[in-house]
Design a protein around this motif. Structure first.
Motif, PDB file in Angstrom:
ATOM      1  N   ALA A 112       0.795  -1.342  -0.068  1.00  0.00           N
ATOM      2  CA  ALA A 112       0.249   0.001   0.060  1.00  0.00           C
ATOM      3  C   ALA A 112       1.039   1.263  -0.055  1.00  0.00           C
ATOM      4  O   ALA A 112       0.618   2.117  -0.623  1.00  0.00           O
ATOM      5  CB  ALA A 112      -0.833  -0.049   1.088  1.00  0.00           C
TER       6      ALA A 112
ATOM      7  N   LEU B  85      -0.655  -5.402   1.425  1.00  0.00           N
ATOM      8  CA  LEU B  85      -1.993  -6.078   1.253  1.00  0.00           C
ATOM      9  C   LEU B  85      -2.120  -7.418   1.030  1.00  0.00           C
ATOM     10  O   LEU B  85      -1.764  -8.138   0.116  1.00  0.00           O
ATOM     11  CB  LEU B  85      -2.653  -5.273  -0.162  1.00  0.00           C
ATOM     12  CG  LEU B  85      -2.582  -3.710  -0.166  1.00  0.00           C
ATOM     13  CD1 LEU B  85      -2.963  -3.033  -1.443  1.00  0.00           C
ATOM     14  CD2 LEU B  85      -3.468  -3.067   1.237  1.00  0.00           C
TER      15      LEU B  85
ATOM     16  N   VAL C 292      -4.596   3.886  -2.140  1.00  0.00           N
ATOM     17  CA  VAL C 292      -4.730   3.626  -0.850  1.00  0.00           C
ATOM     18  C   VAL C 292      -4.098   4.496   0.198  1.00  0.00           C
ATOM     19  O   VAL C 292      -4.492   4.873   1.295  1.00  0.00           O
ATOM     20  CB  VAL C 292      -4.696   1.974  -0.466  1.00  0.00           C
ATOM     21  CG1 VAL C 292      -4.810   1.615   0.988  1.00  0.00           C
ATOM     22  CG2 VAL C 292      -5.396   1.084  -1.295  1.00  0.00           C
TER      23      VAL C 292
ATOM     24  N   LEU D 194     -12.127   2.419   4.402  1.00  0.00           N
ATOM     25  CA  LEU D 194     -11.276   2.155   3.767  1.00  0.00           C
ATOM     26  C   LEU D 194     -10.681   0.654   3.637  1.00  0.00           C
ATOM     27  O   LEU D 194     -10.511   0.160   2.560  1.00  0.00           O
ATOM     28  CB  LEU D 194     -10.107   2.986   4.248  1.00  0.00           C
ATOM     29  CG  LEU D 194      -8.717   3.121   3.624  1.00  0.00           C
ATOM     30  CD1 LEU D 194      -8.884   3.173   2.179  1.00  0.00           C
ATOM     31  CD2 LEU D 194      -7.482   3.881   4.336  1.00  0.00           C
TER      32      LEU D 194
ATOM     33  N   ARG E 212     -13.336  -1.492   1.785  1.00  0.00           N
ATOM     34  CA  ARG E 212     -13.415  -1.196   0.267  1.00  0.00           C
ATOM     35  C   ARG E 212     -11.990  -1.924   0.015  1.00  0.00           C
ATOM     36  O   ARG E 212     -12.178  -2.350  -1.308  1.00  0.00           O
ATOM     37  CB  ARG E 212     -13.506   0.072  -0.011  1.00  0.00           C
ATOM     38  CG  ARG E 212     -14.752   0.872   0.243  1.00  0.00           C
ATOM     39  CD  ARG E 212     -15.157   2.155  -0.205  1.00  0.00           C
ATOM     40  NE  ARG E 212     -14.229   3.212   0.752  1.00  0.00           N
ATOM     41  CZ  ARG E 212     -13.129   3.653   0.367  1.00  0.00           C
ATOM     42  NH1 ARG E 212     -12.388   3.561  -0.674  1.00  0.00           N
ATOM     43  NH2 ARG E 212     -12.700   4.679   1.252  1.00  0.00           N
ATOM     44  N   THR E 213     -10.941  -1.736   0.382  1.00  0.00           N
ATOM     45  CA  THR E 213      -9.813  -2.174  -0.255  1.00  0.00           C
ATOM     46  C   THR E 213      -9.790  -3.790  -0.334  1.00  0.00           C
ATOM     47  O   THR E 213      -9.403  -4.369  -1.254  1.00  0.00           O
ATOM     48  CB  THR E 213      -8.520  -1.791   0.536  1.00  0.00           C
ATOM     49  OG1 THR E 213      -8.290  -0.443   0.473  1.00  0.00           O
ATOM     50  CG2 THR E 213      -7.220  -2.350  -0.198  1.00  0.00           C
ATOM     51  N   ARG E 214     -10.306  -4.529   0.662  1.00  0.00           N
ATOM     52  CA  ARG E 214     -10.468  -5.763   0.551  1.00  0.00           C
ATOM     53  C   ARG E 214     -11.487  -6.366  -0.697  1.00  0.00           C
ATOM     54  O   ARG E 214     -11.283  -7.185  -1.192  1.00  0.00           O
ATOM     55  CB  ARG E 214     -11.101  -6.436   2.044  1.00  0.00           C
ATOM     56  CG  ARG E 214     -10.197  -6.242   3.195  1.00  0.00           C
ATOM     57  CD  ARG E 214      -8.983  -7.046   3.125  1.00  0.00           C
ATOM     58  NE  ARG E 214      -8.593  -7.214   4.390  1.00  0.00           N
ATOM     59  CZ  ARG E 214      -7.090  -7.098   4.697  1.00  0.00           C
ATOM     60  NH1 ARG E 214      -6.188  -6.799   3.644  1.00  0.00           N
ATOM     61  NH2 ARG E 214      -6.704  -7.154   5.982  1.00  0.00           N
TER      62      ARG E 214
ATOM     63  N   SER F  48     -12.168  -4.523  -3.224  1.00  0.00           N
ATOM     64  CA  SER F  48     -11.572  -4.355  -4.419  1.00  0.00           C
ATOM     65  C   SER F  48     -10.544  -5.525  -4.940  1.00  0.00           C
ATOM     66  O   SER F  48     -10.364  -5.837  -6.007  1.00  0.00           O
ATOM     67  CB  SER F  48     -10.860  -2.971  -4.676  1.00  0.00           C
ATOM     68  OG  SER F  48      -9.854  -2.907  -3.658  1.00  0.00           O
ATOM     69  N   THR F  49      -9.639  -6.172  -3.699  1.00  0.00           N
ATOM     70  CA  THR F  49      -8.884  -7.013  -4.021  1.00  0.00           C
ATOM     71  C   THR F  49      -9.461  -8.255  -4.627  1.00  0.00           C
ATOM     72  O   THR F  49      -9.170  -8.955  -5.581  1.00  0.00           O
ATOM     73  CB  THR F  49      -8.107  -7.370  -2.659  1.00  0.00           C
ATOM     74  OG1 THR F  49      -7.518  -6.204  -2.243  1.00  0.00           O
ATOM     75  CG2 THR F  49      -6.866  -8.394  -2.903  1.00  0.00           C
TER      76      THR F  49
END
Length: 254
Positions: free
Chosen positions: A21, A47, A110, A241, A244-246, A248-249
């Motif tokens: 990140a 990540l 991120v 945050l 959403r990052t999880r 999107s992964t």
């Protein structure tokens, strides 16, 4: 002070097991008193893939690695995004300084969003981190007589005072005001050796102890009178945050 870092540092994050990140330089280079033989402290967040978060076999939340390249010792520590954000919301000055370090080696959207929400993660309770760190470094100085922990003591006290009064983080000792007049000479002496002793013309133990006690009192007063909140206003934004990052992964991997 202009910080000169190896050009190959930017290659390191891309070569790790998980995407970064962000990665920044911390330690003496960030604090304004690196020596010619200082190691490079790389810190950041990685990540983990979704399957290493939701399954029974989870990935490593903290990754550490140390090695030497071209005569430079490199120390790399990264936390998974969720762990890093948990620490960020627990009055942890270490990760706050790492996140906001201007010595950026690797970044991402991120990272940029984390930097944007960071001011809302600062509370008056961050003073406890800086007071505790200062006590630890002062005791280390008393045992070793080395210049490095003494400078760390002054640096964290002045950083804490500035944070409590302004809500802004400044980790570079050479940019902080309010310290004793001899600090510039101590910084110059530190740049010649990472683990050197105090220069011969340094103040005596009583003067040093008195100045540390005076700054400790100022930090306690700044904490008590600070307008910073007791809890982090950005807590919900940080949670969002991470989620959403999880997600999107997961989407990127399908």
């Amino acid at each position: 002070m202009t910080v000169t870092l190896p050009s190959w540092l930017a290659e390191i994050p891309a070569g790790q097991a998980h995407p970064a990140a962000f990665a920044t330089v911390s330690g003496a280079h960030l604090y304004g008193f690196p020596s010619a033989d200082s190691d490079v402290d790389l810190r950041g967040a990685h990540l983990l893939p979704l399957e290493e978060v939701v399954g029974l076999r989870t990935g490593e939340e903290t990754l550490t690695r140390s090695w030497v390249r071209d005569g430079v010792e490199v120390d790399l520590v990264t936390h998974d995004l969720a762990k890093f954000c948990r620490l960020l919301l627990r009055r942890n000055g270490y990760v706050l300084e790492q996140l906001l370090s201007p010595l950026v080696v690797a970044t991402s959207p991120v990272h940029q969003e984390m930097v944007a929400v960071a001011p809302g993660c600062v509370t008056r309770h961050h003073a406890h981190h800086y007071l505790g760190f200062a006590r630890t470094q002062w005791r280390l100085f008393e045992r070793s007589g080395e210049l490095k922990p003494l400078l760390y003591t002054f640096r964290v006290l002045l950083t804490g005072i500035h944070l409590m009064r302004s809500g802004e983080l400044e980790a570079d000792l050479t940019r902080l005001s309010g310290g004793p007049p001899y600090l510039g000479d101590l910084v110059a002496a530190k740049r010649s050796a990472e683990h050197g002793s105090l220069p011969p013309d340094a103040p005596g133990p009583e003067r040093l102890a008195g100045d540390v006690a005076q700054l400790t009192g100022r930090l306690e007063e700044a904490r008590d009178s600070s307008r910073l909140p007791d809890t982090a206003p950005s807590a919900d934004a940080v949670h969002d945050l991470v989620v959403r990052t999880r997600l999107s992964t997961r989407t990127a991997g399908t």
